[in-house]
Enzyme design. Structure first.
Site, PDB file in Angstrom:
ATOM      1  N   ASN A  13       0.879  -1.175   0.000  1.00  0.00           N
ATOM      2  CA  ASN A  13       0.000   0.000   0.000  1.00  0.00           C
ATOM      3  C   ASN A  13       0.918   1.226   0.000  1.00  0.00           C
ATOM      4  O   ASN A  13       1.472   1.592   1.028  1.00  0.00           O
ATOM      5  CB  ASN A  13      -0.880  -0.046   1.250  1.00  0.00           C
ATOM      6  N   LYS A  20       3.621   0.854   2.781  1.00  0.00           N
ATOM      7  CA  LYS A  20       3.300  -0.116   3.836  1.00  0.00           C
ATOM      8  C   LYS A  20       3.292  -1.503   3.215  1.00  0.00           C
ATOM      9  O   LYS A  20       2.882  -1.654   2.059  1.00  0.00           O
ATOM     10  CB  LYS A  20       1.908   0.171   4.407  1.00  0.00           C
ATOM     11  N   ARG A  97      -2.659  -2.001  -3.377  1.00  0.00           N
ATOM     12  CA  ARG A  97      -3.796  -1.096  -3.296  1.00  0.00           C
ATOM     13  C   ARG A  97      -3.609  -0.040  -4.390  1.00  0.00           C
ATOM     14  O   ARG A  97      -2.575   0.627  -4.460  1.00  0.00           O
ATOM     15  CB  ARG A  97      -3.806  -0.405  -1.947  1.00  0.00           C
ATOM     16  N   HIS A 186     -12.390   4.220  -0.610  1.00  0.00           N
ATOM     17  CA  HIS A 186     -12.390   3.337   0.576  1.00  0.00           C
ATOM     18  C   HIS A 186     -13.099   2.009   0.294  1.00  0.00           C
ATOM     19  O   HIS A 186     -13.610   1.347   1.203  1.00  0.00           O
ATOM     20  CB  HIS A 186     -13.058   4.017   1.802  1.00  0.00           C
ATOM     21  N   HIS A 213     -16.769   4.937   7.462  1.00  0.00           N
ATOM     22  CA  HIS A 213     -15.317   4.714   7.526  1.00  0.00           C
ATOM     23  C   HIS A 213     -14.702   6.039   7.957  1.00  0.00           C
ATOM     24  O   HIS A 213     -14.569   6.971   7.163  1.00  0.00           O
ATOM     25  CB  HIS A 213     -14.792   4.272   6.156  1.00  0.00           C
ATOM     26  N   LEU A 214     -14.373   6.132   9.246  1.00  0.00           N
ATOM     27  CA  LEU A 214     -13.904   7.405   9.809  1.00  0.00           C
ATOM     28  C   LEU A 214     -12.455   7.267  10.240  1.00  0.00           C
ATOM     29  O   LEU A 214     -12.155   6.690  11.287  1.00  0.00           O
ATOM     30  CB  LEU A 214     -14.777   7.797  11.016  1.00  0.00           C
ATOM     31  N   ARG A 246      -8.756  17.458   4.983  1.00  0.00           N
ATOM     32  CA  ARG A 246      -9.527  17.784   3.772  1.00  0.00           C
ATOM     33  C   ARG A 246     -10.867  18.408   4.116  1.00  0.00           C
ATOM     34  O   ARG A 246     -11.467  18.051   5.126  1.00  0.00           O
ATOM     35  CB  ARG A 246      -9.771  16.502   2.951  1.00  0.00           C
ATOM     36  N   ASP A 288      -5.642  15.244  14.254  1.00  0.00           N
ATOM     37  CA  ASP A 288      -5.853  14.000  14.996  1.00  0.00           C
ATOM     38  C   ASP A 288      -6.969  14.183  16.028  1.00  0.00           C
ATOM     39  O   ASP A 288      -6.891  15.052  16.903  1.00  0.00           O
ATOM     40  CB  ASP A 288      -4.541  13.605  15.705  1.00  0.00           C
ATOM     41  N   GLY A 333      -9.890   4.271  12.053  1.00  0.00           N
ATOM     42  CA  GLY A 333      -9.279   4.806  13.278  1.00  0.00           C
ATOM     43  C   GLY A 333     -10.246   5.465  14.244  1.00  0.00           C
ATOM     44  O   GLY A 333     -10.284   5.110  15.433  1.00  0.00           O
ATOM     45  N   GLU A 336     -13.480   3.044  14.976  1.00  0.00           N
ATOM     46  CA  GLU A 336     -13.212   1.875  15.828  1.00  0.00           C
ATOM     47  C   GLU A 336     -12.841   2.251  17.258  1.00  0.00           C
ATOM     48  O   GLU A 336     -13.106   1.491  18.190  1.00  0.00           O
ATOM     49  CB  GLU A 336     -12.055   1.046  15.232  1.00  0.00           C
ATOM     50  N   ASN A 337     -12.201   3.428  17.405  1.00  0.00           N
ATOM     51  CA  ASN A 337     -11.598   3.744  18.709  1.00  0.00           C
ATOM     52  C   ASN A 337     -12.259   4.864  19.491  1.00  0.00           C
ATOM     53  O   ASN A 337     -11.975   5.034  20.676  1.00  0.00           O
ATOM     54  CB  ASN A 337     -10.123   4.143  18.509  1.00  0.00           C
ATOM     55  N   GLU A 387      -8.250  -3.701   5.408  1.00  0.00           N
ATOM     56  CA  GLU A 387      -8.072  -3.517   3.965  1.00  0.00           C
ATOM     57  C   GLU A 387      -6.956  -4.413   3.430  1.00  0.00           C
ATOM     58  O   GLU A 387      -7.035  -4.908   2.307  1.00  0.00           O
ATOM     59  CB  GLU A 387      -7.759  -2.040   3.676  1.00  0.00           C
TER      60      GLU A 387
HETATM   61  P1  ADP Z   1      -5.858   6.389   7.796  1.00  0.00           P
HETATM   62  O1  ADP Z   1      -6.961   7.059   7.039  1.00  0.00           O
HETATM   63  O2  ADP Z   1      -4.544   7.113   7.748  1.00  0.00           O
HETATM   64  O3  ADP Z   1      -5.756   4.881   7.594  1.00  0.00           O
HETATM   65  P2  ADP Z   1      -6.806   5.648  10.429  1.00  0.00           P
HETATM   66  O4  ADP Z   1      -7.979   4.852   9.983  1.00  0.00           O
HETATM   67  O5  ADP Z   1      -5.681   4.911  11.063  1.00  0.00           O
HETATM   68  O6  ADP Z   1      -6.273   6.604   9.306  1.00  0.00           O
HETATM   69  O7  ADP Z   1      -7.342   6.748  11.445  1.00  0.00           O
HETATM   70  C1  ADP Z   1      -6.457   7.671  12.008  1.00  0.00           C
HETATM   71  C2  ADP Z   1      -7.225   8.573  12.914  1.00  0.00           C
HETATM   72  O8  ADP Z   1      -7.923   7.809  13.915  1.00  0.00           O
HETATM   73  C3  ADP Z   1      -6.304   9.476  13.709  1.00  0.00           C
HETATM   74  O9  ADP Z   1      -6.031  10.649  13.042  1.00  0.00           O
HETATM   75  C4  ADP Z   1      -7.100   9.744  14.966  1.00  0.00           C
HETATM   76  O10 ADP Z   1      -7.822  10.942  14.764  1.00  0.00           O
HETATM   77  C5  ADP Z   1      -8.091   8.602  15.067  1.00  0.00           C
HETATM   78  N1  ADP Z   1      -7.917   7.796  16.282  1.00  0.00           N
HETATM   79  C6  ADP Z   1      -7.109   6.737  16.472  1.00  0.00           C
HETATM   80  N2  ADP Z   1      -7.235   6.261  17.734  1.00  0.00           N
HETATM   81  C7  ADP Z   1      -8.144   7.048  18.350  1.00  0.00           C
HETATM   82  C8  ADP Z   1      -8.705   7.076  19.653  1.00  0.00           C
HETATM   83  N3  ADP Z   1      -8.352   6.203  20.593  1.00  0.00           N
HETATM   84  N4  ADP Z   1      -9.619   8.031  19.919  1.00  0.00           N
HETATM   85  C9  ADP Z   1      -9.975   8.931  18.991  1.00  0.00           C
HETATM   86  N5  ADP Z   1      -9.493   8.947  17.746  1.00  0.00           N
HETATM   87  C10 ADP Z   1      -8.590   8.020  17.428  1.00  0.00           C
END
Ligand code: ADP
Length: 400
Positions: A13, A20, A97, A186, A213-214, A246, A288, A333, A336-337, A387
């Site tokens: 990727n 990656k 990818r 995505h 997908h966030l 963006r 972030d 990211g 999920e988190n 992915e």
């Molecule tokens: P990419 O689009 O680069 O693959 P990811 O899917 O890894 O990105 O998402 C990255 C984003 O996820 C980070 O910029 C951050 O804002 C968010 N993120 C990751 N862990 C957490 C968390 N524990 N709480 C809130 N936001 C998070």
């Protein structure tokens, strides 16, 4: 026919400054991850990191030797490391990818010289991404000429959206002759979610699901019986939700204003829309989400509120495209988190019948999980995306 059991599948990727990799081993079921890693800082200060499948670091940001500092050097270094750990075993297939498949590629494809030349024709549609996806394909054709390579597209999942959901209100010839239409991105993430949804919720898998997908890049898609019928991203990965840096959707008239009245040139506007806007530009703090949530600045709150409100509005739009909604899925990211963003989105979707279970939403886990209350009309899930596994699966099934 697929690659044989125990054969190795390399997934690449590549972006403008990083590559990656994930190395999988075939098994009777899904490919199994062995190693993953990346070369980053290409053209500046290239560093290599590698981990095993349990995320333990085997190589930590080691300088990549060489004077060119380019993708070629980074890939050679990566392959040398991989060859060291696979100990004489052969890579059976490489999956890449590729962000844009245009109107030509709606399925993964085995790379030939003709495919490379078709991919090069798509560069104007994704000038910031496509060239970097093609570069490692060409380098690996030279380094591993006997290993088949497969291009896996981020647009492919959306290729069968109804025509109405692919069009802009431009004269029709622009979509037919110039390819100016809504492609959606995505797709590898959505395809992975669609592949696991039947085991998680059979009703949703046969019905209407909105997937959020966030991540750094964010988009949403409407799935009817696990097929993509509408998406928030369009011609480029700029449309739809605001993202880390963006803008998301913006009145095209703003771009004309920036050009004609603020006298910005195309490069400055591109920089503004892609790199200086979204969560970063609105907050003035960071792209972030973790930094914004840790901040007590009103602008950080504003950026989060805007992000959430756009997700809520797009959910309404996609639910309308689906004529209803059975399930809502959060992934990537933030999806999920970030329990706070999920809770804020769901709280504003009560009118759709969404009720979140706060205890379930607070659980941190790498596993798919339901976070909606028993009496929620819409089932809400967190499903970690994968992915790389999707690319490995596609590369695997594509080679005869
Ligand atoms: P990419 O689009 O680069 O693959 P990811 O899917 O890894 O990105 O998402 C990255 C984003 O996820 C980070 O910029 C951050 O804002 C968010 N993120 C990751 N862990 C957490 C968390 N524990 N709480 C809130 N936001 C998070």
């Amino acid at each position: 026919m697929t690659t044989k059991q125990n054969e190795l599948i390399l997934v690449i990727n590549a972006g403008s400054s990083s590559i990656k990799f994930s190395l999988f081993e075939n098994s009777a079921a899904d490919p199994v991850l062995l190693y993953k890693g990346l070369a980053e800082g290409i053209y500046v200060d290239p560093k290599f990191t590698a981990k095993d499948a349990s995320d333990a670091k085997l190589v930590s940001a080691e300088a990549i030797p060489g004077s060119a500092k380019n993708h070629d050097e980074a890939l050679r270094h990566m392959l040398a490391w991989i060859n060291g750990v696979i100990n004489g075993r052969k890579i059976a297939v490489i999956g890449h990818r590729v962000v844009h498949g245009g109107t030509k590629f709606s399925q993964p494809v085995v790379v030939t010289a003709e495919v490379v030349s078709e991919l090069e024709k798509l560069i104007p549609l994704a000038p910031l991404h496509e060239p970097h996806n093609i570069t490692p394909i060409k380098i690996l054709q030279g380094l591993l000429p006997d290993v088949p390579q497969v291009a896996c597209f981020d647009t492919a999942f959306h290729a069968n959206q109804p025509e109405l959901n692919q069009l802009y209100g431009l004269p029709y010839e622009f979509s037919q002759q110039e390819g100016i239409r809504r492609y959606g991105f995505h797709g590898l993430s959505y395809e992975y979610i669609a592949s696991v949804l039947p085991q998680i919720d059979a009703r949703a898998a046969e019905g209407r699901t909105v997937v959020c997908h966030l991540g750094n890049g964010s988009s949403m898609a409407a799935l009817q019986a696990c097929k993509g019928i509408a998406s928030t991203m369009g011609f480029t990965a700029l449309e739809g939700l605001p993202m880390g840096t963006r803008t998301g959707s913006i009145d095209a008239g703003v771009v004309l204003h920036l050009l004609n009245h603020l006298k910005m040139d195309a490069k400055q506007i591109e920089d503004l829309l892609y790199k200086k806007s979204g969560l970063l530009g609105m907050s003035g703090i960071s792209s972030d989400m973790r930094d914004l949530e840790a901040s007590d600045s009103p602008r950080a709150k504003l950026a989060i509120d805007y992000f959430v409100s756009r997700i809520v509005r797009e959910t309404g739009s996609l639910a309308a495209a689906l004529q209803g909604i059975d399930a809502l899925v959060f992934t990537a990211g933030i999806g999920e988190n970030d329990a706070l963003t999920r809770a804020a989105v769901c709280a504003q979707l009560g009118w759709l019948g969404v009720i979140v279970d706060p205890a379930a939403n607070a659980v941190r886990s790498g596993e798919p999980r339901r976070i909606s209350a028993e009496d929620s009309k819409v089932a809400v899930y967190v499903i970690p995306t994968n992915e790389e596994l999707m690319i490995a699966r596609q590369a695997n099934t594509c080679v005869a």
